[in-house]
Every structure is written in structure tokens, then in C-alpha cells.
Design a protein around this motif. Structure first.
Motif, PDB file in Angstrom:
ATOM      1  N   ASP A 112       0.847  -1.191   0.000  1.00 29.74           N
ATOM      2  CA  ASP A 112       0.000   0.000   0.000  1.00 29.74           C
ATOM      3  C   ASP A 112       0.880   1.237   0.000  1.00 29.74           C
ATOM      4  O   ASP A 112       1.808   1.353   0.784  1.00 29.74           O
ATOM      5  CB  ASP A 112      -0.887   0.035   1.246  1.00 29.74           C
ATOM      6  N   LEU A 113       0.597   2.170  -0.892  1.00 30.39           N
ATOM      7  CA  LEU A 113       1.297   3.453  -0.928  1.00 30.39           C
ATOM      8  C   LEU A 113       0.278   4.561  -0.775  1.00 30.39           C
ATOM      9  O   LEU A 113      -0.787   4.523  -1.380  1.00 30.39           O
ATOM     10  CB  LEU A 113       2.035   3.642  -2.255  1.00 30.39           C
ATOM     11  N   MET A 114       0.602   5.541   0.019  1.00 31.57           N
ATOM     12  CA  MET A 114      -0.277   6.699   0.166  1.00 31.57           C
ATOM     13  C   MET A 114      -0.015   7.637  -1.011  1.00 31.57           C
ATOM     14  O   MET A 114       1.112   7.791  -1.433  1.00 31.57           O
ATOM     15  CB  MET A 114       0.028   7.438   1.479  1.00 31.57           C
ATOM     16  N   PRO A 115      -1.066   8.266  -1.540  1.00 27.14           N
ATOM     17  CA  PRO A 115      -0.836   9.245  -2.602  1.00 27.14           C
ATOM     18  C   PRO A 115      -0.085  10.449  -2.023  1.00 27.14           C
ATOM     19  O   PRO A 115      -0.101  10.685  -0.829  1.00 27.14           O
ATOM     20  CB  PRO A 115      -2.235   9.639  -3.046  1.00 27.14           C
ATOM     21  N   SER A 116       0.547  11.176  -2.902  1.00 29.37           N
ATOM     22  CA  SER A 116       1.281  12.349  -2.419  1.00 29.37           C
ATOM     23  C   SER A 116       0.311  13.341  -1.773  1.00 29.37           C
ATOM     24  O   SER A 116      -0.868  13.385  -2.116  1.00 29.37           O
ATOM     25  CB  SER A 116       2.010  13.029  -3.581  1.00 29.37           C
ATOM     26  N   TRP A 117       0.820  14.112  -0.863  1.00 31.71           N
ATOM     27  CA  TRP A 117       0.007  15.114  -0.180  1.00 31.71           C
ATOM     28  C   TRP A 117      -0.607  16.062  -1.198  1.00 31.71           C
ATOM     29  O   TRP A 117      -1.786  16.406  -1.122  1.00 31.71           O
ATOM     30  CB  TRP A 117       0.883  15.878   0.818  1.00 31.71           C
ATOM     31  N   LEU A 118       0.200  16.466  -2.181  1.00 34.34           N
ATOM     32  CA  LEU A 118      -0.274  17.408  -3.189  1.00 34.34           C
ATOM     33  C   LEU A 118      -1.424  16.812  -4.001  1.00 34.34           C
ATOM     34  O   LEU A 118      -2.427  17.472  -4.250  1.00 34.34           O
ATOM     35  CB  LEU A 118       0.878  17.814  -4.113  1.00 34.34           C
ATOM     36  N   GLU A 119      -1.290  15.561  -4.387  1.00 33.34           N
ATOM     37  CA  GLU A 119      -2.339  14.914  -5.168  1.00 33.34           C
ATOM     38  C   GLU A 119      -3.624  14.767  -4.351  1.00 33.34           C
ATOM     39  O   GLU A 119      -4.727  14.911  -4.855  1.00 33.34           O
ATOM     40  CB  GLU A 119      -1.859  13.548  -5.653  1.00 33.34           C
ATOM     41  N   THR A 120      -3.480  14.508  -3.073  1.00 36.00           N
ATOM     42  CA  THR A 120      -4.640  14.316  -2.210  1.00 36.00           C
ATOM     43  C   THR A 120      -5.388  15.618  -1.957  1.00 36.00           C
ATOM     44  O   THR A 120      -6.613  15.655  -1.948  1.00 36.00           O
ATOM     45  CB  THR A 120      -4.204  13.720  -0.856  1.00 36.00           C
ATOM     46  N   TYR A 121      -4.663  16.708  -1.761  1.00 31.03           N
ATOM     47  CA  TYR A 121      -5.304  17.957  -1.324  1.00 31.03           C
ATOM     48  C   TYR A 121      -5.333  19.067  -2.371  1.00 31.03           C
ATOM     49  O   TYR A 121      -5.747  20.175  -2.061  1.00 31.03           O
ATOM     50  CB  TYR A 121      -4.609  18.475  -0.059  1.00 31.03           C
ATOM     51  N   LYS A 122      -4.904  18.772  -3.594  1.00 29.42           N
ATOM     52  CA  LYS A 122      -4.944  19.833  -4.604  1.00 29.42           C
ATOM     53  C   LYS A 122      -6.395  20.240  -4.869  1.00 29.42           C
ATOM     54  O   LYS A 122      -7.294  19.407  -4.836  1.00 29.42           O
ATOM     55  CB  LYS A 122      -4.262  19.395  -5.896  1.00 29.42           C
ATOM     56  N   PRO A 123      -6.611  21.526  -5.136  1.00 33.17           N
ATOM     57  CA  PRO A 123      -7.976  21.976  -5.441  1.00 33.17           C
ATOM     58  C   PRO A 123      -8.311  21.635  -6.899  1.00 33.17           C
ATOM     59  O   PRO A 123      -8.101  22.434  -7.796  1.00 33.17           O
ATOM     60  CB  PRO A 123      -7.913  23.480  -5.190  1.00 33.17           C
ATOM     61  N   ALA A 124      -8.781  20.427  -7.130  1.00 36.95           N
ATOM     62  CA  ALA A 124      -9.088  19.960  -8.479  1.00 36.95           C
ATOM     63  C   ALA A 124     -10.462  20.465  -8.914  1.00 36.95           C
ATOM     64  O   ALA A 124     -11.408  20.449  -8.137  1.00 36.95           O
ATOM     65  CB  ALA A 124      -9.050  18.435  -8.521  1.00 36.95           C
ATOM     66  N   VAL A 125     -10.541  20.924 -10.151  1.00 34.62           N
ATOM     67  CA  VAL A 125     -11.791  21.472 -10.669  1.00 34.62           C
ATOM     68  C   VAL A 125     -12.071  20.916 -12.060  1.00 34.62           C
ATOM     69  O   VAL A 125     -11.202  20.343 -12.709  1.00 34.62           O
ATOM     70  CB  VAL A 125     -11.765  23.022 -10.726  1.00 34.62           C
ATOM     71  N   SER A 126     -13.277  21.125 -12.516  1.00 30.63           N
ATOM     72  CA  SER A 126     -13.671  20.684 -13.858  1.00 30.63           C
ATOM     73  C   SER A 126     -13.057  21.597 -14.917  1.00 30.63           C
ATOM     74  O   SER A 126     -12.637  22.725 -14.628  1.00 30.63           O
ATOM     75  CB  SER A 126     -15.197  20.703 -13.986  1.00 30.63           C
ATOM     76  N   SER A 127     -13.042  21.124 -16.151  1.00 32.21           N
ATOM     77  CA  SER A 127     -12.515  21.946 -17.243  1.00 32.21           C
ATOM     78  C   SER A 127     -13.406  23.170 -17.470  1.00 32.21           C
ATOM     79  O   SER A 127     -12.916  24.240 -17.824  1.00 32.21           O
ATOM     80  CB  SER A 127     -12.376  21.127 -18.526  1.00 32.21           C
ATOM     81  N   ARG A 128     -14.708  23.042 -17.237  1.00 30.88           N
ATOM     82  CA  ARG A 128     -15.607  24.202 -17.364  1.00 30.88           C
ATOM     83  C   ARG A 128     -15.236  25.290 -16.354  1.00 30.88           C
ATOM     84  O   ARG A 128     -15.258  26.472 -16.672  1.00 30.88           O
ATOM     85  CB  ARG A 128     -17.069  23.791 -17.183  1.00 30.88           C
ATOM     86  N   THR A 129     -14.911  24.885 -15.133  1.00 32.30           N
ATOM     87  CA  THR A 129     -14.509  25.858 -14.111  1.00 32.30           C
ATOM     88  C   THR A 129     -13.213  26.542 -14.525  1.00 32.30           C
ATOM     89  O   THR A 129     -13.066  27.760 -14.371  1.00 32.30           O
ATOM     90  CB  THR A 129     -14.341  25.172 -12.744  1.00 32.30           C
ATOM     91  N   GLN A 130     -12.267  25.777 -15.067  1.00 27.84           N
ATOM     92  CA  GLN A 130     -11.009  26.377 -15.510  1.00 27.84           C
ATOM     93  C   GLN A 130     -11.234  27.354 -16.655  1.00 27.84           C
ATOM     94  O   GLN A 130     -10.632  28.423 -16.691  1.00 27.84           O
ATOM     95  CB  GLN A 130     -10.011  25.298 -15.913  1.00 27.84           C
ATOM     96  N   LEU A 131     -12.115  27.002 -17.596  1.00 25.52           N
ATOM     97  CA  LEU A 131     -12.425  27.926 -18.692  1.00 25.52           C
ATOM     98  C   LEU A 131     -13.073  29.199 -18.156  1.00 25.52           C
ATOM     99  O   LEU A 131     -12.772  30.305 -18.611  1.00 25.52           O
ATOM    100  CB  LEU A 131     -13.334  27.251 -19.722  1.00 25.52           C
ATOM    101  N   TRP A 132     -13.972  29.037 -17.193  1.00 25.43           N
ATOM    102  CA  TRP A 132     -14.621  30.207 -16.595  1.00 25.43           C
ATOM    103  C   TRP A 132     -13.579  31.104 -15.917  1.00 25.43           C
ATOM    104  O   TRP A 132     -13.613  32.329 -16.070  1.00 25.43           O
ATOM    105  CB  TRP A 132     -15.692  29.770 -15.594  1.00 25.43           C
ATOM    106  N   LEU A 133     -12.663  30.500 -15.170  1.00 18.13           N
ATOM    107  CA  LEU A 133     -11.630  31.279 -14.486  1.00 18.13           C
ATOM    108  C   LEU A 133     -10.728  32.007 -15.478  1.00 18.13           C
ATOM    109  O   LEU A 133     -10.389  33.179 -15.283  1.00 18.13           O
ATOM    110  CB  LEU A 133     -10.787  30.378 -13.576  1.00 18.13           C
ATOM    111  N   ALA A 134     -10.331  31.324 -16.542  1.00 14.35           N
ATOM    112  CA  ALA A 134      -9.473  31.955 -17.553  1.00 14.35           C
ATOM    113  C   ALA A 134     -10.199  33.118 -18.226  1.00 14.35           C
ATOM    114  O   ALA A 134      -9.641  34.211 -18.390  1.00 14.35           O
ATOM    115  CB  ALA A 134      -9.031  30.927 -18.589  1.00 14.35           C
ATOM    116  N   GLY A 135     -11.461  32.898 -18.607  1.00  8.10           N
ATOM    117  CA  GLY A 135     -12.240  33.969 -19.240  1.00  8.10           C
ATOM    118  C   GLY A 135     -12.454  35.141 -18.302  1.00  8.10           C
ATOM    119  O   GLY A 135     -12.342  36.308 -18.707  1.00  8.10           O
ATOM    120  N   ALA A 136     -12.758  34.829 -17.041  1.00  6.61           N
ATOM    121  CA  ALA A 136     -12.972  35.901 -16.062  1.00  6.61           C
ATOM    122  C   ALA A 136     -11.693  36.696 -15.844  1.00  6.61           C
ATOM    123  O   ALA A 136     -11.728  37.931 -15.770  1.00  6.61           O
ATOM    124  CB  ALA A 136     -13.466  35.313 -14.736  1.00  6.61           C
TER     125      ALA A 136
END
Length: 170
Positions: free
Chosen positions: A24-48
Motif C-alpha cells: 500500500d502506498l499513500m498518494p502524495s500530499w499534493l495529489e490528495t489535497y490539490k484543489p481539483a476542478v472541472s474543465s468548465r470551471t477552468q475555462l470560466w476562471l481563464a475567461g474571467a
């Protein structure tokens, strides 16, 4: 496991274990807690971001151009800024905006919140901010500095349409 919060389109990683070579390996801290969002949210943020920065630069630039004591000079500078901004939009920024949309769509959902721009584009943002700061420190008359700010603002604002179109089509 990915848990979806449909209200904001946000994907969050739950705590999980992966099997790797029988242990068993634990995922990296960054992978576990990164603020992951949908591609639509990223497009909205870029446009905004492009739209808000464009409006802000255009507003500040216009205000600075209007500090000229002669209305004819102010209006001439505003016309030149609009002309340069439209040119910058169609010949430079439209390609950049299209690459941003393509990158976000190719990466798909579950990517980091700040990943809507590549590291290269984030570096360019920092360079542009530093250039703006340097231009303000140099003794350039405000009306002419306003022309530069307004031209960049117009370019960003017009080219943001490509990002909003990418969001609409997603």
C-alpha cells in the motif's frame, strides 16, 4: 475516489490507498489535497481573468489618457489605444486564447485550480506585471502610459471572447 460537488463543478480527491507492487502506498500530499476542478470551471476562471484584467487596464488607461489638458490629445490617444488593442487581439492574443482553451479541454476534469494557464503563460503574466511596474516608475507622462495600458486592456477584453466561446461549447 473522486467526489463531485455539482454546485461548483469541483472534483475533490478523497483519501485513498493505491496498490503498487503488492504494498500500500499513500498518494502524495499534493495529489490528495490539490484543489481539483472541472474543465468548465477552468475555462470560466481563464475567461474571467482575461475580462476583468482587460476592463481594469482599459479603465485605468482611459483615466490616465484623460489627464491630458487638451481633449483632442486625449481622444487621439484613446483612438490609437483602441486601434492597437484590436490589432494585438487579432494578431497575437487570439492565438494564445485558443491555445489556452485547447489545453484546458485536452487536460480534462480533475486538474488543479491554477492549472488553467500553463507555467509559460503564468510566467508571462508575471513579466507583464513587472513591465507595468517598470513603466510606472520610469518618468513617462500618464497619458502615454495610459495608451499602453488601454491598448493591452482592449486586446485582452476582445480576445477573452475565444475563451468564453470555448466555455459555451463545452
Amino acid at each position: 475516489d473522486l467526489v463531485r460537488n455539482d454546485e461548483f463543478g469541483v472534483l475533490c480527491h478523497s483519501f485513498y490507498r493505491e496498490k503498487h507492487h503488492g504494498s500500500d502506498l499513500m498518494p502524495s500530499w499534493l495529489e490528495t489535497y490539490k484543489p481539483a476542478v472541472s474543465s468548465r470551471t477552468q475555462l470560466w476562471l481563464a475567461g474571467a481573468m482575461w475580462s476583468i484584467v482587460g476592463v481594469a487596464l482599459l479603465g485605468v488607461g482611459t483615466q490616465w489618457m484623460l489627464t491630458s489638458k487638451k481633449l483632442a490629445i486625449s481622444l487621439s490617444l484613446l483612438f490609437v489605444a483602441l486601434f492597437l488593442g484590436v490589432g494585438k487581439s487579432f494578431w497575437v492574443l487570439d492565438r494564445t486564447a485558443s491555445r489556452i482553451v485547447e489545453r484546458i479541454k485536452l487536460r480534462g476534469d480533475g486538474q488543479c485550480l491554477g492549472g488553467f494557464f500553463s507555467l509559460r503563460v503564468w510566467a508571462l503574466v508575471v513579466v507583464m506585471m513587472l513591465m507595468g511596474r517598470i513603466l510606472r516608475v520610469i518618468d513617462i507622462p500618464l497619458p502615454f502610459l495610459g495608451l499602453v495600458y488601454a491598448a493591452v486592456g482592449v486586446g485582452l477584453l476582445i480576445s477573452s471572447r475565444s475563451i468564453w466561446k470555448g466555455l459555451y461549447e463545452t
